[in-house]
Motif scaffolding. Structure first.
Motif, PDB file in Angstrom:
ATOM      1  N   GLU A   2       0.663  -1.040   0.065  1.00  0.00           N
ATOM      2  CA  GLU A   2       0.145   0.027  -0.038  1.00  0.00           C
ATOM      3  C   GLU A   2       0.604   1.173   0.033  1.00  0.00           C
ATOM      4  O   GLU A   2       1.808   1.423   0.159  1.00  0.00           O
ATOM      5  N   HIS A   3       0.492   2.111  -0.307  1.00  0.00           N
ATOM      6  CA  HIS A   3       1.184   3.434  -0.292  1.00  0.00           C
ATOM      7  C   HIS A   3       0.085   5.206  -0.988  1.00  0.00           C
ATOM      8  O   HIS A   3      -1.285   4.068  -0.875  1.00  0.00           O
ATOM      9  N   TYR A   4       0.958   5.688  -0.718  1.00  0.00           N
ATOM     10  CA  TYR A   4      -0.040   7.238  -0.746  1.00  0.00           C
ATOM     11  C   TYR A   4      -1.242   7.820  -1.914  1.00  0.00           C
ATOM     12  O   TYR A   4       0.344   7.586  -2.767  1.00  0.00           O
ATOM     13  N   TRP A   5      -1.999   7.988  -2.026  1.00  0.00           N
ATOM     14  CA  TRP A   5      -2.391   8.211  -2.841  1.00  0.00           C
ATOM     15  C   TRP A   5      -2.186   7.347  -4.486  1.00  0.00           C
ATOM     16  O   TRP A   5      -2.544   6.533  -4.526  1.00  0.00           O
ATOM     17  N   GLN A   6      -0.829   8.139  -5.065  1.00  0.00           N
ATOM     18  CA  GLN A   6      -0.625   8.025  -6.264  1.00  0.00           C
ATOM     19  C   GLN A   6       0.470   8.280  -6.886  1.00  0.00           C
ATOM     20  O   GLN A   6       1.606   7.864  -8.069  1.00  0.00           O
ATOM     21  N   MET A   7       1.264   8.430  -5.664  1.00  0.00           N
ATOM     22  CA  MET A   7       2.443   8.149  -5.125  1.00  0.00           C
ATOM     23  C   MET A   7       3.200   6.385  -4.934  1.00  0.00           C
ATOM     24  O   MET A   7       3.618   6.389  -3.403  1.00  0.00           O
ATOM     25  N   PRO A   8       4.497   5.572  -5.826  1.00  0.00           N
ATOM     26  CA  PRO A   8       4.177   4.291  -5.072  1.00  0.00           C
ATOM     27  C   PRO A   8       5.360   4.410  -3.933  1.00  0.00           C
ATOM     28  O   PRO A   8       6.453   3.917  -3.383  1.00  0.00           O
ATOM     29  N   GLU A 185      -4.155  20.580 -10.571  1.00  0.00           N
ATOM     30  CA  GLU A 185      -4.129  18.941  -9.857  1.00  0.00           C
ATOM     31  C   GLU A 185      -4.668  19.659  -7.976  1.00  0.00           C
ATOM     32  O   GLU A 185      -4.479  20.935  -7.737  1.00  0.00           O
TER      33      GLU A 185
END
Length: 307
Positions: A2-8, A185
């Motif tokens: 699992e990662h934050y939002w669209q930021m792996p 954004e």
């Protein structure tokens, strides 16, 4: 993973893990040892309540005077204070409301004061010192970028700084910093992450912020109370604060027209003018202008000039 939002590149950590909590509290200790006076608790909704409660207790034992300010975008702000997780909360819902009224000129469906009071009520029971107000931060377009005109930011800062709540400044807001390029954004408004100008840079906005800050400190020392929105002000946005024997009035004109001052402003003394209002006749307030007025049941000083 699992990662934050669209930021792996930003993996989500298991903040329920005991070893990780100990590690993070050690980092907090490093900052406390450096003598910091506050911590911003980022995205509190994304960590267990128990972690924030533990962090708060830990900081209290080490440095009782350090302030903890939570960033709560979704959850009702009041519960983080009530349940001992923070001292105050950044209020994003009020910020969005101020942005729509003061910058985007939207939300004209109801009088400004009633809409604001509705939000304050629904956000839960908080004292003014537990709710932190702000116009912009690093994850969004700067207020001036959204508003286009600097006069809108100056009137918005007048509204905020003369209220009793703590006010949060993103660097450069006090100078009217803006890229002029709006990002669509939801996060990472890079055009507005500009280098900080030299600290001795003087702008019309920075001069006003200095005046407002001095007046804010004076009202705090003199014990002025809560800000109460004035109803029946027509298109003007106005609120008052009181102490025994005195009342101050903040009146803002976000319209493009000169407007009549309400009857309750008659005979009040001018404390501060925002923008150039010399063209407004007696009893009126110019377009894009603001006035700070004072009424008392005592005598006037010789230097006082009625509006």
């Amino acid at each position: 993973y699992e990662h934050y939002w669209q930021m792996p590149q930003l993996p989500l950590l298991d903040l329920g893990n005991e070893a990780l909590q100990e590690h993070l509290l050690g980092i907090v200790d490093d900052w406390l040892d450096m003598g910091i006076d506050g911590l911003r608790l980022d995205a509190v909704e994304m960590a267990p309540d128990g972690f924030w409660s533990r962090l708060c207790r830990h900081v209290r034992r080490r440095s009782p005077d350090v302030v903890l300010i939570a960033e709560s975008v979704i959850q009702p702000a009041a519960r983080y204070v009530e349940q001992g997780m923070a001292d105050a909360v950044l209020d994003f819902q009020i910020r969005e409301y101020l942005l729509n009224w003061f910058a985007r000129h939207q939300d004209r469906y109801a009088p400004f004061g009633k809409g604001l009071e509705t939000i304050l009520h629904r956000r839960g029971p908080q004292t003014s010192q537990q709710r932190v107000l702000f116009l912009d931060n690093h994850d969004m377009n700067r207020f001036v970028t959204e508003a286009t005109f600097h006069w809108r930011a100056r009137l918005a800062l007048t509204f905020l700084l003369l209220r009793p709540e703590p006010v949060w400044f993103y660097y450069g807001t006090e100078m009217g910093l803006t890229s002029g390029t709006r990002s669509l954004e939801g996060e990472g408004a890079w055009p507005d992450r500009l280098p900080m100008p030299p600290l001795d840079t003087k702008t019309k906005t920075s001069s006003l912020v200095k005046e407002l800050s001095e007046l804010r400190r004076q009202w705090w020392r003199e014990g002025y109370g809560e800000a109460l929105m004035v109803q029946g002000a027509g298109e003007l946005i106005a609120y008052r604060r009181s102490r025994p024997g005195f009342e101050v009035l903040v009146v803002l004109n976000f319209t493009d027209r000169t407007l009549e001052l309400p009857p309750w402003a008659s005979g009040a003394l001018r404390v501060l003018s925002v923008e150039e209002d010399s063209a407004a006749p007696y009893g009126k307030i110019a377009a894009h202008a603001g006035l700070v007025l004072q009424r008392s049941d005592g005598g006037r000083k010789p230097s006082d000039a009625p509006i």
